[in-house]
Write an enzyme that holds these catalytic residues in place. Structure first.
Site, PDB file in Angstrom:
ATOM      1  N   CYS A  56    -132.632  -6.253 -45.658  1.00 43.76           N
ATOM      2  CA  CYS A  56    -134.036  -6.484 -45.341  1.00 43.76           C
ATOM      3  C   CYS A  56    -134.949  -5.964 -46.439  1.00 43.76           C
ATOM      4  CB  CYS A  56    -134.400  -5.847 -43.997  1.00 43.76           C
ATOM      5  SG  CYS A  56    -134.190  -4.051 -43.956  1.00 43.76           S
ATOM      6  N   ASN A  57    -134.449  -5.038 -47.258  1.00 47.29           N
ATOM      7  CA  ASN A  57    -135.288  -4.447 -48.295  1.00 47.29           C
ATOM      8  C   ASN A  57    -134.998  -4.919 -49.706  1.00 47.29           C
ATOM      9  OD1 ASN A  57    -136.995  -2.793 -46.748  1.00 47.29           O
ATOM     10  ND2 ASN A  57    -135.414  -1.233 -46.556  1.00 47.29           N
ATOM     11  N   ARG A  58    -133.896  -5.642 -49.905  1.00 49.14           N
ATOM     12  CA  ARG A  58    -133.551  -6.023 -51.270  1.00 49.14           C
ATOM     13  C   ARG A  58    -132.648  -7.243 -51.300  1.00 49.14           C
ATOM     14  NH1 ARG A  58    -132.479  -1.792 -53.902  1.00 49.14           N
ATOM     15  NH2 ARG A  58    -132.975  -0.340 -52.222  1.00 49.14           N
TER      16      ARG A  58
END
Length: 436
Positions: A56-58
């Site tokens: 979700c972040n990268r």
């Protein structure tokens, strides 16, 4: 001997908003079999190995790039565009690129939680493992990235067991709960709904239970999974088709499905709000891509936060974890030395294998010649002759093998590799064997 170079291209919560990241979500598992066929050595346009780390972040693409590629960054941009189906113009300005040691260092920082939106969050290590296993399953990984990801996984494990970097961690789901607490205070009187029982959904459920929340309804695409968890803990499960009904009764919702497309539109939530009799609805969307259309937050009585909105909620243990960073960096430095030694060993391994292949071919040829000149040899004598000849070859090659590995670990092997290849004509044997 030239070895492929490790290179990385990616974007993260530090460089790109969620609107871009959700477009880039991808996996090697989704690639067609023809995209990369490194199992027979073909590779794709200069990249012989690929691993995709998508969370979700990268979204990060790691590659082993063949020697001679003139523009590694452009090669990886092109590959990332092909894999995601997104034009480079959408993400090019938000990318970071590393090659060689900086690329390795970055992954080790990621795996240990130093590059996470919340310092030390433990989920990333499992996601690195999943990326590694997915690449093995898809046959897009080879010896170079295997050593890199093993080093990253070792680093992550050591950081969690040897330091306090992951003590009392705050995950995205716990940040969502903290945001709700900021809005309503005591969480216990409210009816919660969790949509999706993947890792984030399960973590949210456990955290809510730990805080004494009594009413937690569950919705999952696979009803049996939701029903099993609900029954075990005395809660209610809804079928996926009953999602609107579940929303109508809940006060606070955490959505964590991992769906490729939004599961809740403006029309869906508007209809739900019409049934709620002025009761407000808090929606915490921790999925990337997002589960809930952003415009839903414009509806009266609806309060919507997505994963990026939640990043500001850090728990009080952050300062304590910050003190552990130097110890984690020390672990990374140690593992980088081990990785470098292992990568150097990859340079000499083909020479050692080829040398032993040649010695074994000579041994077998000479054994056959000797046996053809002897009368019938009994089985026991034959076994002794085979054992003697193998032992002789192994003992003759043992010292050169040990010394060559030692030279490789000190980055002094190139001249020895070249000399061995020339003296024993190993390049010709590699050609005859089709390479090793």
């Amino acid at each position: 001997m030239d070895m492929p170079e490790i290179a990385l291209i990616g974007l993260s919560h530090r460089t790109a908003p969620i609107a871009v990241r959700e477009q880039m979500s991808c996996s090697v598992a989704a690639l067609p079999p023809s995209f990369l066929e490194i199992s027979n050595g073909n590779g794709t346009a200069g990249a012989s190995e690929l691993v995709i780390l998508s969370t979700c972040n990268r979204v990060e693409l790691y590659a082993a790039v063949d020697p001679g590629v003139s523009d590694t960054r452009q090669l990886l941009v092109s590959l990332l565009s092909q894999i995601t189906g997104v034009e480079p113009a959408v993400f090019n300005d938000q990318l970071y690129f590393h090659s060689g040691c900086p690329a390795s260092h970055h992954l080790l920082q990621v795996a240990t939680g130093l590059d996470s939106s919340v310092l030390g969050e433990p989920q990333i290590l499992g996601q690195v493992k999943q990326a590694y296993m997915a690449a093995i399953e898809a046959k897009t990984i080879g010896p170079v990235l295997t050593e890199l990801f093993r080093a990253a996984i070792r680093s992550g494990k050591r950081a969690r067991t040897e330091t306090g970097i992951s003590h009392n961690p705050m995950s995205t789901s716990s940040m969502a709960i903290a945001q709700a607490q900021k809005q309503v205070g005591d969480l216990k009187p409210y009816h919660w709904l969790i949509i999706g029982l993947g890792e984030m959904g399960r973590l949210a459920f456990k955290r809510l239970q730990a805080q004494g929340v009594e009413r937690i309804s569950l919705v999952n695409r696979t009803y049996e999974r939701a029903e099993a968890v609900a029954r075990k803990h005395g809660q209610q499960a809804y079928h996926w088709q009953e999602l609107r009904e579940a929303l109508a009764t809940a006060d606070i919702v955490i959505s964590a499905t991992g769906a490729r497309d939004p599961i809740l539109s403006v029309a869906d939530v508007r209809e739900v709000m019409a049934r709620r009799e002025q009761r407000p609805l808090i929606l915490l969307d921790i999925s990337v891509p997002r589960d809930i259309m952003p415009a839903v937050g414009d509806l009266d009585g609806v309060y919507l936060w997505d994963a990026d909105d939640l990043q500001g909620n850090l728990d009080e243990s952050l300062a304590a974890r910050q003190q552990e960073v130097p110890r984690v960096q020390g672990i990374i430095a140690e593992e980088e030395e081990i990785l470098l030694s292992q990568l150097r060993m990859l340079v000499v391994k083909p020479v050692i294998v080829t040398l032993r292949e040649k010695a074994e071919n000579i041994r077998q040829t000479e054994m056959e010649r000797m046996l053809s000149n002897l009368d019938e040899v009994d089985e026991k004598t034959l076994q002794q002759l085979q054992y003697f000849s193998r032992s002789l070859v192994n003992k003759l090659l043992h010292e050169p093998t040990v010394r060559l590995k030692s030279k490789a670990s000190h980055n002094e092997a190139d001249s020895y590799v070249e000399a061995l290849s020339d003296l024993f004509d190993l390049e010709q044997l590699e050609s005859e064997l089709g390479g090793v």
